[in-house]
Design an enzyme around this catalytic site. Structure first.
Site, mmCIF file in Angstrom:
data_model
loop_
_atom_site.group_PDB
_atom_site.id
_atom_site.type_symbol
_atom_site.label_atom_id
_atom_site.label_comp_id
_atom_site.label_asym_id
_atom_site.label_seq_id
_atom_site.Cartn_x
_atom_site.Cartn_y
_atom_site.Cartn_z
ATOM 1 N N GLY A 19 0.719 -1.099 -0.006
ATOM 2 C CA GLY A 19 0.042 -0.011 0.172
ATOM 3 C C GLY A 19 1.067 1.422 0.188
ATOM 4 C CB THR A 148 3.776 0.414 6.211
ATOM 5 O OG1 THR A 148 2.528 0.247 6.473
ATOM 6 C CG2 THR A 148 4.915 -0.142 7.371
ATOM 7 C CG ASP A 150 -0.878 -0.456 8.053
ATOM 8 O OD1 ASP A 150 -1.423 0.332 7.847
ATOM 9 O OD2 ASP A 150 -0.896 -1.756 7.601
ATOM 10 C CG MET A 194 -6.775 2.060 5.968
ATOM 11 S SD MET A 194 -5.862 2.465 4.514
ATOM 12 C CE MET A 194 -6.891 1.901 3.245
ATOM 13 N NE ARG A 196 -2.815 -5.694 5.946
ATOM 14 C CZ ARG A 196 -2.955 -5.531 4.869
ATOM 15 N NH1 ARG A 196 -4.176 -5.866 4.197
ATOM 16 N NH2 ARG A 196 -2.282 -4.850 4.153
ATOM 17 C CD GLU A 251 -7.946 -1.533 7.542
ATOM 18 O OE1 GLU A 251 -8.546 -1.092 6.430
ATOM 19 O OE2 GLU A 251 -6.662 -1.670 7.399
ATOM 20 C CG LEU A 306 -10.028 9.996 1.564
ATOM 21 C CD1 LEU A 306 -11.235 10.494 2.558
ATOM 22 C CD2 LEU A 306 -9.711 10.790 0.478
HETATM 23 O O1 F6P Z 1 -0.301 -1.029 3.321
HETATM 24 C C1 F6P Z 1 -1.113 -0.746 4.382
HETATM 25 C C2 F6P Z 1 -2.727 -0.485 4.188
HETATM 26 O O2 F6P Z 1 -2.813 0.804 3.872
HETATM 27 C C3 F6P Z 1 -3.633 -1.001 5.442
HETATM 28 O O3 F6P Z 1 -3.598 -0.026 6.227
HETATM 29 C C4 F6P Z 1 -4.764 -1.472 4.878
HETATM 30 O O4 F6P Z 1 -5.434 -2.480 5.312
HETATM 31 C C5 F6P Z 1 -4.166 -1.846 3.257
HETATM 32 O O5 F6P Z 1 -3.111 -1.202 3.104
HETATM 33 C C6 F6P Z 1 -5.075 -1.615 2.246
HETATM 34 O O6 F6P Z 1 -4.647 -2.321 1.126
HETATM 35 P P1 F6P Z 1 -5.143 -2.218 -0.319
HETATM 36 O O7 F6P Z 1 -4.780 -0.836 -0.984
HETATM 37 O O8 F6P Z 1 -4.457 -3.328 -1.038
HETATM 38 O O9 F6P Z 1 -6.564 -2.471 -0.204
#
Ligand code: F6P
Length: 421
Positions: A19, A148, A150, A194, A196, A251, A306
């Site tokens: 991501g 990241t 995250d 977000m 994960r 999420e 966003l």
């Molecule tokens: O890479 C991190 C992230 O932004 C997470 O926070 C999120 O769950 C995930 O990517 C979403 O991934 P994608 O863009 O592949 O749906």
């Protein structure tokens, strides 16, 4: 563009994976500029990471990034300039042909240095390629560049991209809290953030609290098992005493049987190559439950992409560190390091100061760093002051976008390069 070359070095290739963040291209700029300044002959970019490389989809970056102005624009451009992928290389054992193909492509391009900008899943690629280079005797150096939103990468103090996402989340949470007070009418807003399986970003909503803002009422991080009944009770109690209730949920919150809260609502069908389910709908599920059971106006606000592409409000600390980790990776690889990732080490809190270092990627790949339990309150519905002290320096300062015609200007890789095979 003035390039002060050290002695001539071999060719470099760089890719972006996973991501995106609002500052991932600042790391790309750091790799590109440092490699050129330090004498790299060519700097190639893989389109869509390792997946694109397997299809020989590469560009010569000097044909696209032509000036200092381009570098400045690149730094301020959200999303992954080169395109990204979620692609897991197979285990080496039994799959040598995949690795032989990658090394044959790298040899054809005369690559000596390989950089991959990504998170814990992407570091698995650096780990496997550097392991294979030990098997096939290749001299290519493989280095990981952390990113990241995250903030779940092990060993490093934090990851570039997190600070800007945290800044955006805290800013917009403040605005949502103000908006919730507009009518003389009771309401509940559920914000979905977000991250994960790690609650670093959800915790950042607490930064909204200050002299001019009471902050969100509760925060639910995935580190704590989510109890729907107790959540509903807490919201109902707050609703009795407050006009506007604002709650942030990750999420990735899960109930006791291991299901994500969003799975209670939607069937999640899409799973990426790393086996990650697409997480969405937690706020929607909870807001609907509140409106039907508590009986009040609700809003579900999913920050969604966003929070990772808001380059108009990047943190200067963050974008600078993102650039520096790219540069540090090049320096380390040119000095002979391989199979490592750049980490940030906090050497001082006040004034805040981080330096770069290198660390064995085997200790980082595929590991998820969670928010420590002691940084979440006992009730499991807010973060502590220690958490706030850790994050606050990371959201500091701003970098103004380059505005053209009233809008931020970005650097775009022209479409024709995407179709090149
Ligand atoms: O890479 C991190 C992230 O932004 C997470 O926070 C999120 O769950 C995930 O990517 C979403 O991934 P994608 O863009 O592949 O749906």
């Amino acid at each position: 563009m003035k390039i002060v070359r050290e002695k001539e070095r071999g060719n470099v290739i760089v890719g972006q994976s996973g991501g995106p963040t609002a500052v991932i291209n600042s790391s790309l700029a750091g790799v590109y500029k440092t490699a050129r300044d330090r004498g790299a002959k060519k700097v190639y970019g893989m389109l869509h990471g390792i997946q694109g490389l397997l299809q020989e989809r590469v560009v010569d970056l000097s044909e696209h990034i032509r000036s200092d102005l381009d570098i400045d624009l690149l730094k301020r451009t959200p999303s992954s300039y080169l395109g990204s992928c979620r692609y897991k290389l197979p285990e080496i054992e039994g799959n040598a042909e995949v690795y032989d193909k990658i090394f044959a492509i790298l040899d054809k391009l005369e690559i000596e240095f390989f950089f991959y900008i990504g998170g814990n899943d992407s570091m698995d690629t650096i780990k496997k390629l550097s392991d294979y280079s030990q098997i096939n005797g290749s001299k290519i150096k493989f280095m990981g560049v952390p990113k990241t939103i995250d903030n779940d990468l092990a060993v490093t103090d934090h990851t570039p991209g997190f600070g800007s996402a945290a800044k955006y989340i805290a800013s917009i949470t403040k605005e949502i809290i103000r908006d919730g007070l507009v009518y003389d009418q009771q309401n509940v807003t559920i914000i979905e953030i977000m991250g994960r399986n790690a609650g670093w970003l959800t915790g950042a909503a607490a930064l909204a609290t200050g002299e001019d803002c009471e902050g969100p009422d509760m925060l639910f991080l995935p580190e704590i098992t989510f109890d729907v009944d107790s959540f509903m009770k807490k919201v109902a109690e707050l609703h009795k005493v407050k006009k506007s209730v604002v709650v942030a949920v990750s999420e990735g919150v899960k109930v006791a049987d291991g299901r994500y809260v969003c799975e209670l609502f939607d069937n999640i069908d899409f799973v990426d190559a790393f086996g990650h389910k697409q997480l969405t709908g937690t706020a929607r599920y909870l807001a609907q439950k509140i409106s039907s059971e508590v009986g009040c106006k609700t809003r579900a606000i999913e920050f969604n992409s966003l929070q990772r592409c808001a380059s108009h409000i990047v943190g200067r600390v963050d974008i600078t560190e993102a650039f520096n980790v790219g540069g540090a990776a090049v320096k380390a690889a040119f000095e002979g390091e391989s199979g490592k990732m750049i980490i940030l080490k906090r050497v001082s809190d006040d004034p805040y100061m981080c330096v770069t270092d290198i660390y064995d990627v085997h200790m980082i790949a595929n590991v998820e760093k969670k928010v420590p339990r002691e940084w979440i309150n006992e009730a499991g519905d807010y973060v502590t002051e220690d958490y706030i002290d850790y994050v606050r320096p990371l959201i500091q300062a701003e970098l103004t976008p380059m505005m053209v015609d009233g809008l931020p200007r970005h650097l775009r890789l022209d479409d024709t390069s995407y179709s090149k095979k």
